[in-house]
Write a protein that holds these residues in place. Structure first.
Motif, short mmCIF file in Angstrom:
data_model
loop_
_atom_site.label_atom_id
_atom_site.label_comp_id
_atom_site.label_asym_id
_atom_site.label_seq_id
_atom_site.Cartn_x
_atom_site.Cartn_y
_atom_site.Cartn_z
N LEU A 16 34.82 37.76 29.74
CA LEU A 16 33.69 38.50 30.29
C LEU A 16 33.21 37.85 31.58
CD1 LEU A 16 31.62 39.23 27.04
CD2 LEU A 16 32.97 40.84 28.38
N GLN A 17 33.22 36.52 31.62
CA GLN A 17 32.82 35.83 32.85
C GLN A 17 33.81 36.14 33.98
OE1 GLN A 17 32.51 31.69 31.80
NE2 GLN A 17 30.37 31.89 31.07
N GLY A 18 35.10 36.18 33.62
CA GLY A 18 36.11 36.51 34.64
C GLY A 18 35.93 37.92 35.17
N TRP A 19 35.69 38.88 34.24
CA TRP A 19 35.47 40.25 34.70
C TRP A 19 34.20 40.35 35.54
CZ3 TRP A 19 36.44 42.91 29.29
CH2 TRP A 19 37.82 42.88 29.02
N PHE A 20 33.18 39.61 35.12
CA PHE A 20 31.92 39.65 35.86
C PHE A 20 32.12 39.09 37.27
CE2 PHE A 20 27.88 37.70 37.15
CZ PHE A 20 27.05 38.82 37.11
N ASN A 21 32.82 37.97 37.34
CA ASN A 21 33.08 37.38 38.65
C ASN A 21 33.91 38.30 39.53
OD1 ASN A 21 31.67 35.05 37.91
ND2 ASN A 21 33.52 34.03 37.12
N THR A 22 34.92 38.94 38.89
CA THR A 22 35.77 39.88 39.66
C THR A 22 34.95 41.07 40.14
OG1 THR A 22 37.68 39.24 38.34
CG2 THR A 22 37.83 41.30 39.57
N THR A 23 34.05 41.55 39.27
CA THR A 23 33.21 42.69 39.66
C THR A 23 32.30 42.31 40.81
OG1 THR A 23 33.22 43.50 37.37
CG2 THR A 23 31.51 44.34 38.82
N ILE A 24 31.67 41.11 40.70
CA ILE A 24 30.80 40.66 41.78
C ILE A 24 31.60 40.49 43.07
CG2 ILE A 24 29.33 38.77 42.57
CD1 ILE A 24 28.07 40.51 40.42
N GLU A 25 32.83 39.99 42.93
CA GLU A 25 33.66 39.78 44.11
C GLU A 25 34.06 41.08 44.78
OE1 GLU A 25 37.99 37.70 45.21
OE2 GLU A 25 37.13 37.53 43.19
N TYR A 26 34.31 42.14 43.91
CA TYR A 26 34.79 43.41 44.46
C TYR A 26 33.68 44.40 44.77
CZ TYR A 26 39.78 42.60 43.94
OH TYR A 26 41.06 42.13 44.10
N ILE A 27 32.43 44.04 44.49
CA ILE A 27 31.33 44.98 44.77
C ILE A 27 31.27 45.36 46.25
CG2 ILE A 27 28.81 45.08 44.98
CD1 ILE A 27 28.58 44.00 42.20
N PRO A 28 31.39 44.40 47.19
CA PRO A 28 31.37 44.81 48.61
C PRO A 28 32.51 45.76 48.96
CG PRO A 28 31.00 42.46 48.40
CD PRO A 28 31.42 42.93 47.05
N ASN A 29 33.73 45.46 48.41
CA ASN A 29 34.87 46.34 48.69
C ASN A 29 34.65 47.73 48.07
OD1 ASN A 29 36.11 44.25 50.01
ND2 ASN A 29 37.40 43.66 48.28
N PHE A 30 34.06 47.74 46.86
CA PHE A 30 33.81 49.02 46.20
C PHE A 30 32.80 49.85 46.99
CE2 PHE A 30 31.31 51.54 43.16
CZ PHE A 30 32.31 52.34 42.66
N ILE A 31 31.73 49.17 47.44
CA ILE A 31 30.72 49.89 48.24
C ILE A 31 31.36 50.43 49.52
CG2 ILE A 31 28.58 49.63 49.53
CD1 ILE A 31 27.69 47.59 47.45
N LEU A 32 32.20 49.58 50.16
CA LEU A 32 32.86 50.02 51.38
C LEU A 32 33.80 51.19 51.11
CD1 LEU A 32 33.33 49.57 54.39
CD2 LEU A 32 35.09 47.88 53.80
N ALA A 33 34.50 51.16 49.97
CA ALA A 33 35.41 52.25 49.62
C ALA A 33 34.64 53.55 49.39
CB ALA A 33 36.21 51.89 48.37
N VAL A 34 33.47 53.43 48.72
CA VAL A 34 32.63 54.62 48.50
C VAL A 34 32.15 55.19 49.83
CG1 VAL A 34 30.46 55.43 47.52
CG2 VAL A 34 31.93 53.92 46.19
#
Length: 300
Positions: A16-34
């Motif tokens: 869960l910590q790994g997924w959370f870290n990955t999510t936090i890491e990819y949030i800027p990319n996700f926002i940019l993709a949106v």
């Protein structure tokens, strides 16, 4: 047992910590993709309207204009999707998506090759300046006014008001005669006069009648007149002259008017237009007083 539970709980927490870290890491990319997808969506709307206005200046058919506008919008949205996947570092997903789209496109193309051929043929016909709605054309044995060109078929209205629907592919692959591309047409008129007629008088009279009947014919010298053959019961000729016309209907009306006026002139001058005559000639002379004939009657 307790140690195993603690170990599983620790692994779950690590995941869960790994997924959370990955999510936090990819949030800027996700926002940019949106943002890329939103920009692609609005860009496709404005581009579709712009292309629609641009195409409407060249194409009169609404179906063709709408199809081109929609295709342009889909292309822009697809480009936005690929860019968004690239921003999110989903290169493998992008490759798989392209491969899947290629396979699906191939299957659809094979299944709908006839329909797609008519669609592309309709697009090509719509951009041809020499084929427009309202033109009088002749193709594949049919002649009439073009009333519609869409993505599926080519529609003609014949002189007898019948509607003929022809696949676009057939029009593109066959010769097409467009009578509306020129404002002048040549009328061909064939007739015959009796053998007793004064041929020079017939020629001059016919030319004068044509010149006096049609304003487009400036003088009798502009009318072509040729004797073509010694027919069975008449000497036949061919008369040709030019008129201002853009359809076969106008040409037929002009030919009808010429025939009427020529017939009136011939009747007034006593020129005969003979119809086919068959003469039966018996060279052997039979007599009812013949002994053989009398014997035949007596036996009966």
């Amino acid at each position: 047992m307790k140690s195993q539970f603690n170990e599983a709980l620790g692994n779950l927490i690590d995941k869960l910590q790994g997924w959370f870290n990955t999510t936090i890491e990819y949030i800027p990319n996700f926002i940019l993709a949106v943002l890329v997808m939103v920009a692609a969506y609005y860009t496709s709307k404005y581009t579709s309207k712009f292309i629609g206005k641009l195409v409407s200046k060249r194409v009169e058919q609404d179906s063709i204009k709408n199809a081109i506008s929609r295709v342009s919008a889909v292309v822009i949205v697809a480009l936005g999707l690929f860019m968004a996947l690239g921003v999110m570092n989903l290169g493998k997903a992008l490759t798989s998506l392209l491969a899947g789209a290629g396979v699906v496109g191939l299957a659809i193309g094979l299944a709908l090759q006839g329909t797609l051929a008519n669609t592309f043929a309709g697009l090509i016909l719509s951009f041809r300046k020499k084929i427009q709605i309202g033109n009088w054309v002749e193709t594949t044995g049919f002649s009439g006014e073009v009333i519609d060109i869409n993505l599926k078929d080519f529609t003609l209205k014949e002189a007898d008001n019948n509607i003929v629907v022809i696949p676009n592919k057939t029009i593109l692959e066959n010769p097409l005669k467009n009578y509306s591309l020129t404002t002048r047409m040549r009328v061909f008129l064939e007739c015959g006069v009796g053998y007793e007629s004064d041929l020079e008088k017939v020629e001059q009279l016919t030319k004068d009648v044509i010149a006096n009947t049609f304003e487009q014919v400036e003088s009798a010298d502009d009318v072509e007149f040729y004797y073509t053959e010694f027919g069975d019961s008449s000497i036949n000729y061919l008369c040709r002259f030019w008129i201002d016309a853009e359809s076969m209907l106008e040409k037929m009306k002009a030919k009808t008017k010429a025939i009427i006026e020529i017939k009136k002139a011939y009747d007034k001058e006593g020129i005969n237009i003979p119809f086919p005559i068959r003469t039966l000639q018996f060279d052997n002379k039979l007599s009812v007083k013949s002994p053989d004939l009398q014997e035949a009657f007596s036996n009966n």
